[in-house]
Design an enzyme around this catalytic site. Structure first.
Site, short mmCIF file in Angstrom:
data_model
loop_
_atom_site.label_atom_id
_atom_site.label_comp_id
_atom_site.label_asym_id
_atom_site.label_seq_id
_atom_site.Cartn_x
_atom_site.Cartn_y
_atom_site.Cartn_z
N ILE A 171 0.86 -1.19 0.00
CA ILE A 171 0.00 0.00 0.00
C ILE A 171 0.90 1.25 0.00
O ILE A 171 1.90 1.31 0.72
CB ILE A 171 -0.92 0.03 1.24
CG1 ILE A 171 -1.78 -1.26 1.29
CG2 ILE A 171 -1.81 1.26 1.23
CD1 ILE A 171 -2.70 -1.36 2.48
N ARG A 221 -7.98 -14.95 -9.56
CA ARG A 221 -8.72 -16.15 -9.93
C ARG A 221 -8.82 -17.08 -8.72
O ARG A 221 -8.02 -16.94 -7.79
CB ARG A 221 -8.01 -16.86 -11.09
CG ARG A 221 -7.87 -15.96 -12.32
CD ARG A 221 -6.77 -16.44 -13.25
NE ARG A 221 -5.48 -16.53 -12.59
CZ ARG A 221 -4.35 -16.91 -13.19
NH1 ARG A 221 -4.36 -17.21 -14.48
NH2 ARG A 221 -3.22 -16.99 -12.53
N GLU A 245 1.67 -4.00 5.58
CA GLU A 245 0.75 -3.65 4.49
C GLU A 245 1.27 -4.22 3.17
O GLU A 245 1.09 -3.65 2.13
CB GLU A 245 0.53 -2.13 4.39
CG GLU A 245 1.61 -1.29 5.02
CD GLU A 245 2.89 -1.19 4.18
OE1 GLU A 245 3.77 -2.06 4.38
OE2 GLU A 245 2.99 -0.28 3.34
P1 GH3 Z 1 5.35 3.34 0.98
O1 GH3 Z 1 4.46 3.99 -0.01
O2 GH3 Z 1 6.79 3.64 0.67
O3 GH3 Z 1 5.11 1.90 1.14
O4 GH3 Z 1 5.07 4.08 2.38
P2 GH3 Z 1 4.32 3.46 3.60
O5 GH3 Z 1 3.95 4.57 4.50
O6 GH3 Z 1 3.18 2.62 3.14
O7 GH3 Z 1 5.39 2.48 4.21
P3 GH3 Z 1 6.08 2.43 5.60
O8 GH3 Z 1 6.92 1.19 5.59
O9 GH3 Z 1 6.79 3.74 5.90
O10 GH3 Z 1 4.92 2.28 6.63
C1 GH3 Z 1 4.14 1.15 6.70
C2 GH3 Z 1 3.10 1.39 7.75
O11 GH3 Z 1 2.19 0.31 7.83
C3 GH3 Z 1 3.66 1.57 9.13
C4 GH3 Z 1 2.75 0.77 10.04
O12 GH3 Z 1 2.20 1.62 11.01
C5 GH3 Z 1 1.65 0.30 9.12
N1 GH3 Z 1 1.19 -1.02 9.46
C6 GH3 Z 1 1.86 -2.19 9.40
N2 GH3 Z 1 1.10 -3.20 9.82
C7 GH3 Z 1 -0.11 -2.68 10.18
C8 GH3 Z 1 -1.32 -3.24 10.70
O13 GH3 Z 1 -1.47 -4.45 10.94
N3 GH3 Z 1 -2.34 -2.37 10.95
C9 GH3 Z 1 -2.23 -1.03 10.70
N4 GH3 Z 1 -3.26 -0.24 10.94
N5 GH3 Z 1 -1.10 -0.50 10.22
C10 GH3 Z 1 -0.04 -1.30 9.96
MG MG Z 2 3.61 0.88 1.98
MG MG Z 3 5.82 -1.82 3.23
#
Ligand code: GH3
Ligand code: MG
Ligand code: MG
Length: 356
Positions: A235, A266, A277
């Protein structure tokens, strides 16, 4: 006599416990498929025959064993079909082994009547506990009735009834607790199996299951000279979504995204949440063009979807996707993941919301 009854009860419990692992991955109920119903019927039919073979001789031509409890278990587990199969096994064995005489005719009539009554209660809407209780009471009532009809000697009647009623009550109670224990164990086994393979939040496959399936897919691809593709999805700016709308909304979005993934892929594609994410899709028997098309469809569906926050607000999110395929973009099947990861990294650095 107590020893023989103990052996009889032990045979019943052994059959019950040994049959349990046979069906641990199959639903055993009235809704089971015909194969399971027939097998259950046969297992407890054989159990009934072994019980009869080890029966206790109470009076002349009057044997006692717990074959009716085997019939009850069969009816409770899988309903009328199983009950009738069990009854047929027992009747065939009884007549084949002991020949036709008054006692065997009475036993056969008794068994047929009880099978019909048990079948009726097995499909009723009563809870299992009540069904079992009613069937056990019917068993005891039938034995009282037949003994009174057939036996003239009052001391023999008292002896037969005392033994039959007492031992059947005790064994029925023990069997009830064994069944409850087996049901609970199976429930825990299924729960454990589900939780060890699924991601708790989205219900998609987890990383462990992904690794297993990828290894299988790699072997299958090499053995059968097929194509294999992999999608890595992430994401975009998800941290910002969490910061703006909160963690609960973040979780809701992860769930909604998994639904889009299921709808966009599929039925035989293997979708898993790799953690955070990030998601992965194994596309068996798919070349690069097909994989790219699926990835683009997912990306578009996500972009066009309105995700609902915990405040019922509608928001949009985007994803980036890395695609790798063997043979093709990945020259070696073992670096399929590495190539998909690199492609995803490239998509992120190249402006996000795209497939690479
Ligand atoms: P990028 O476009 O580069 O992927 O930026 P990003 O913000 O999506 O990526 P980044 O790795 O900086 O942050 C990922 C975030 O995902 C940080 C964390 O809080 C969130 N996250 C990870 N697992 C979960 C989860 O199970 N639930 C929720 N709500 N957030 C989560
Ligand atoms: Mg991300
Ligand atoms: Mg990531």
């Amino acid at each position: 006599m107590i020893n023989s009854l103990f052996v009889n009860a032990s045979i019943l419990i052994t059959f019950l416990c040994l049959s349990s692992p046979l069906f641990k991955d199959t639903e055993v109920s009235i809704k089971s498929n015909m194969k399971v119903k027939l097998t259950i019927g046969l297992v407890f039919g054989i159990c009934g025959c072994v019980l009869m073979f080890n029966g206790v001789n109470l009076a002349e031509n009057m044997f006692m064993d717990f074959r009716i409890i085997a019939l009850i278990i069969s009816a409770i587990y899988c309903g009328p079909v199983s009950a009738f199969v069990t009854a047929i096994c027992i009747i065939t064995f009884r007549i084949g082994n002991f020949g036709i005489c008054n006692a065997s005719i009475v036993a056969t009539v008794n068994l047929i009547i009880l099978t019909i009554i048990f079948s009726f209660f097995a499909v009723s809407k009563y809870p299992y506990k009540i069904k079992y209780l009613i069937m056990c009471i019917m068993n005891v009532l039938a034995s009282i009735l037949w003994t009174l009809i057939l036996e003239k000697d009052s001391s023999a009647i008292i002896k037969i009834l005392l033994h039959y009623i007492l031992s059947n009550i005790i064994v029925s109670i023990i069997i009830y607790y064994v069944i409850v224990y087996l049901f609970k164990t199976e429930e825990l086994y299924s729960k454990l199996k589900y939780e060890s393979a699924k991601d708790y939040l989205t219900g998609l496959n987890n990383v462990r299951e992904f690794d297993l399936r990828l290894n299988q897919a790699v072997s299958d691809t090499l053995e059968n000279d097929k194509n294999l593709s992999l999608l890595m999805l992430d994401i975009d700016n998800f941290k910002k979504v969490n910061d703006t709308y909160g963690h609960i909304t973040g979780d809701l979005i992860l769930k909604q995204l998994s639904e889009i993934l299921i709808k966009s892929c599929r039925s035989f594609d293997f979708i898993s949440r790799k953690g955070g994410e990030e998601f992965c899709v194994i596309l068996s028997d798919s070349n690069f063009e097909q994989a790219f098309e699926i990835a683009e469809r997912i990306r578009k569906n996500v972009q066009e979807n309105y995700f609902i926050t915990d405040n019922n607000e509608k928001i949009n999110i985007t994803i980036s996707v890395g695609v790798s395929s063997y043979p093709g973009k990945a020259n070696n099947i073992s670096n399929l993941m590495e190539i998909a990861d690199k492609a995803l990294y490239y998509a992120k650095n190249n402006g996000k919301n795209q497939v690479q």
